[in-house]
Design a protein around this motif. Structure first.
Motif, short mmCIF file in Angstrom:
data_model
loop_
_atom_site.label_atom_id
_atom_site.label_comp_id
_atom_site.label_asym_id
_atom_site.label_seq_id
_atom_site.Cartn_x
_atom_site.Cartn_y
_atom_site.Cartn_z
N VAL A 152 -41.00 0.25 -52.65
CA VAL A 152 -40.38 1.21 -53.55
C VAL A 152 -38.86 1.05 -53.49
CG1 VAL A 152 -40.02 3.68 -54.00
CG2 VAL A 152 -42.30 2.84 -53.39
N GLU A 153 -38.33 0.95 -52.27
CA GLU A 153 -36.90 0.71 -52.05
C GLU A 153 -36.74 -0.77 -51.73
OE1 GLU A 153 -33.76 1.35 -48.43
OE2 GLU A 153 -35.27 2.90 -48.71
N ALA A 154 -35.92 -1.48 -52.50
CA ALA A 154 -35.74 -2.92 -52.31
C ALA A 154 -35.31 -3.25 -50.88
CB ALA A 154 -34.73 -3.48 -53.30
N ILE A 155 -35.99 -4.22 -50.28
CA ILE A 155 -35.62 -4.73 -48.96
C ILE A 155 -35.00 -6.10 -49.19
CG2 ILE A 155 -36.46 -5.39 -46.69
CD1 ILE A 155 -38.77 -3.31 -47.26
N VAL A 156 -33.68 -6.14 -49.11
CA VAL A 156 -32.89 -7.28 -49.56
C VAL A 156 -32.42 -8.15 -48.39
CG1 VAL A 156 -30.84 -7.98 -50.88
CG2 VAL A 156 -32.06 -5.86 -51.48
N ILE A 157 -32.57 -9.46 -48.55
CA ILE A 157 -31.92 -10.41 -47.66
C ILE A 157 -30.50 -10.55 -48.19
CG2 ILE A 157 -31.85 -12.79 -46.78
CD1 ILE A 157 -34.93 -12.86 -47.22
N GLU A 158 -29.56 -9.84 -47.55
CA GLU A 158 -28.19 -9.79 -48.06
C GLU A 158 -27.44 -11.09 -47.80
OE1 GLU A 158 -27.01 -6.23 -45.99
OE2 GLU A 158 -27.60 -4.97 -47.67
#
Length: 166
Positions: A152-158
């Motif tokens: 639901v909440e994006a889990i980003v490889i920053e």
């Protein structure tokens, strides 16, 4: 070593060039090229795996390079904390997408060289940051852009850091 700096914390990965030379080199090249920066873990299934490496936060698929030969017959099992190449039904279709096993997934291991038995090639393992992986695996999911099990909440490889310790 490769470190994925995510919006949930850092995940450190060690590649196995001895048993999975092509998969490890393929993953390392994507990491060095910055391909994974800005991608998300787009498929998260608790007690199974977290998958990433192919989509941006707005669920746009990135354009990968050529597929690689499946190395699932290398003897490395799909155990908790291992990294494996994601692919389509074609055993030799893996490109940029990968998954981290969050369960012992024996059914993904190589059994034979039939389309059903090829399995999924393990090529590395998480050496630090399993707390982050465990946080990600429990995140609420939904359907988005025709995909299921999307956080639901994006889990980003920053960002991705590559050190030549491998």
């Amino acid at each position: 070593m490769i470190v994925f700096n995510t919006n949930k914390g850092a995940i450190t990965i060690e590649l196995d060039f001895d048993k999975a030379p092509n998969s490890a080199a393929n993953f390392l090249q994507y990491a060095k090229d910055g391909f994974y920066d800005g991608t998300i873990f787009h498929r998260v299934i608790d007690n199974f795996m977290i998958q990433g490496g192919g989509f941006t936060a707005d669920m746009e698929q990135k354009s990968p390079g050529s597929p690689i030969e499946n190395e699932a017959d290398n003897g490395l099992p799909n155990l908790v904390g291992t990294l494996a190449m994601a692919r389509t039904a074609d055993p030799h279709s893996a490109t940029c997408q990968f998954f981290i096993n969050v369960g012992d997934n024996d059914f993904l291991n190589h059994r034979d060289k039939s389309p059903q038995g090829w399995g999924y090639a393990v090529f590395g393992r998480v050496t630090d940051g399993m707390d982050v992986v465990n946080d990600i695996k429990g995140t609420p999911t939904t359907s988005a852009a025709g995909h299921q099990d999307v956080p639901v909440e994006a889990i980003v490889i920053e960002s991705t850091t590559v050190t030549e310790a491998d």
